[in-house]
Design an enzyme around this catalytic site. Structure first.
Site, short mmCIF file in Angstrom:
data_model
loop_
_atom_site.label_atom_id
_atom_site.label_comp_id
_atom_site.label_asym_id
_atom_site.label_seq_id
_atom_site.Cartn_x
_atom_site.Cartn_y
_atom_site.Cartn_z
N ASN A 168 0.80 -1.29 0.11
CA ASN A 168 0.02 0.01 0.03
C ASN A 168 0.97 1.38 0.05
O ASN A 168 0.28 2.24 -0.26
CB ASN A 168 -0.89 -0.03 1.30
CG ASN A 168 -2.13 -0.89 1.04
OD1 ASN A 168 -2.01 -2.28 1.41
ND2 ASN A 168 -3.12 -0.38 0.63
N ARG A 169 2.06 1.12 0.50
CA ARG A 169 2.97 2.29 0.33
C ARG A 169 3.19 2.70 -0.90
O ARG A 169 3.40 3.98 -1.28
CB ARG A 169 4.58 1.83 0.71
CG ARG A 169 4.68 1.47 2.34
CD ARG A 169 6.01 1.74 2.87
NE ARG A 169 6.20 1.37 4.03
CZ ARG A 169 6.53 0.43 4.52
NH1 ARG A 169 6.91 -0.54 3.71
NH2 ARG A 169 6.53 0.06 5.75
N ALA A 170 3.01 1.95 -2.08
CA ALA A 170 2.92 2.35 -3.39
C ALA A 170 1.74 3.55 -3.67
O ALA A 170 2.02 4.62 -4.25
CB ALA A 170 2.93 1.47 -4.48
N THR A 178 2.31 6.70 -1.71
CA THR A 178 3.72 7.49 -2.19
C THR A 178 3.39 8.18 -3.27
O THR A 178 3.48 9.34 -3.57
CB THR A 178 4.66 6.54 -2.63
OG1 THR A 178 5.21 5.89 -1.11
CG2 THR A 178 5.98 7.43 -2.48
#
Ligand SMILES: Nc1ncnc2c1ncn2[C@@H]1O[C@H](COP(=O)(O)OP(=O)(O)OP(=O)(O)O)[C@@H](O)[C@H]1O
Length: 365
Positions: A279-281, A284
């Site tokens: 989910n960092r994608a 970010t």
């Protein structure tokens, strides 16, 4: 007499636009999570990072604080006490690049406390670590792929929490730990683990310049700078001031930037379609797209901001086979962007038609 030391200006770097943009976006919002720069030696990586620190405005800090505490932000335990006593004084400081040496130990990174000394002499027993020095500065890790995994984890955890705790036998000092993280690596010397890759906000590949004109320009500029740094700096001063102002304005605008639900949905859809699990994608991409909008003086994110953000935030998060370089499925992304644009145009046309119908109805009333 203090001799002024001139740093090669950021705006004098020839080409390498993607690397420069990734650094600027992190300067606008450090919460993007830093940049991993992959590439060959001698391609202006360290020049660009030093130049960025020199370009950015001075930071306001608590005078004498070993952690560069922001008087208007989170304070370390020492500054909190000072504030209670009404002894908090502020001063300004230039940003700097803090280098993390490859062989750095955990103590050197986190900092240490000498308990015996602490009892006798109070805070003098504190030995701040690299995280203290790096707070609100740029932390530069050359050849991050050669760094001990455990040290990387310690660093990235502190960066994610925004705090570092120096602890010895129950005595603790907590201080803010926010920095622009820049790692470089030469892929020929080994890849990074996917878990570590994911913790870098953005990634760019830098290659040596392939255009003769550009390469000649580099030689000329570097020679000119070496011969007379002051005169060279003056030549670029106006451009430097303009860029600095643009970054300051973007920082001010950032909190006002909005993104539509349609674009949020689109971002998540692309991540799923490309098989990206983290989910960092998505997070970010949104932060980067907002920083891009602010950099362009807008308070709303466009699909083109999203596309540019994806090109910086997704490649290193794509699933790949061992030893394969991180790569973005550009064709797939292009196709999805085009579909989104077409759908959006259709929706807008329909909206316009409805508007026309409403106007006609109102006129007939
Ligand atoms: N695009 C460029 N524009 C201006 N100068 C450049 C450019 N590329 C390289 N240089 C110059 O080449 C020299 C080497 O660059 P630099 O030290 O930044 O490389 P690096 O990518 O950090 O590599 P290394 O890891 O070996 O230090 C410097 O003098 C730098 O000014």
């Amino acid at each position: 007499m203090m001799i002024m030391q001139y740093i090669y200006p950021f705006t004098a770097i020839v080409g390498q636009e993607k690397m420069k943009k990734a650094l600027i976006l992190n300067a606008i919002n450090p919460k993007i999570g830093g940049v991993l720069i992959r590439g060959e030696k001698g391609t202006a990586k360290s020049t660009a990072v030093r130049a960025l620190a020199d370009l950015l405005p001075e930071i306001e800090i608590v005078e004498g604080c070993p952690f560069n505490c922001d008087p208007n932000g989170n304070l370390c335990d020492i500054c909190k006490e000072k504030k209670k006593r009404g002894e908090l004084k502020t001063t300004k400081k230039k940003m700097k690049v803090v280098n993390l040496p490859i062989g750095a130990t955990e103590d050197r990174v986190i900092g240490t406390l000498d308990i015996e000394k602490a009892i006798k002499e109070g805070i003098k027993a504190l030995e701040p670590g690299i995280l203290a020095e790096a707070n609100r500065n740029i932390l530069y890790i050359d050849e991050v792929n050669l760094l001990d995994d455990h040290i990387i984890d310690v660093l990235l955890d502190a960066a994610a929490m925004g705090w570092n705790i120096i602890e010895r036998e129950g005595v603790k000092i907590k201080h803010p730990s926010r920095f622009i993280l820049v790692g470089t690596m030469n892929p020929e010397e080994g890849e990074l683990r996917p878990q570590i890759l994911d913790r870098f906000g953005l990634m760019v590949d830098v290659e040596g310049l392939n255009d003769v004109k550009d390469r000649v320009e580099v030689i000329k500029r570097v020679e000119e700078f070496n011969e007379n740094p002051e005169a060279f700096y003056k030549k670029f001063e106006e451009e430097q001031n303009k860029l600095r102002e643009r970054i300051i304005k973007a920082r001010e605008l950032l909190n006002k930037v909005e993104i539509s639900d349609d674009l949020l949905e689109f971002i998540s859809k692309v991540c799923i379609e490309l098989g990206i699990q983290t989910n960092r994608a998505d997070i970010t991409v949104v932060r980067t797209a907002k920083a891009l909008a602010a950099y362009n003086g807008r308070t709303y994110v466009t699909i083109d901001d999203v596309k540019e953000a994806m090109e910086l935030a997704l490649p290193h998060r794509m699933r790949r086979k061992p030893f394969e370089p991180p790569q973005l499925n550009k064709e797939k992304l292009e196709q999805m962007i085009n579909e989104f644009k077409q759908q959006n145009n259709k929706d807008n046309e329909e909206k316009e038609e409805h508007k026309d119908d409403d106007v006609k109805k109102n006129m007939m009333k």
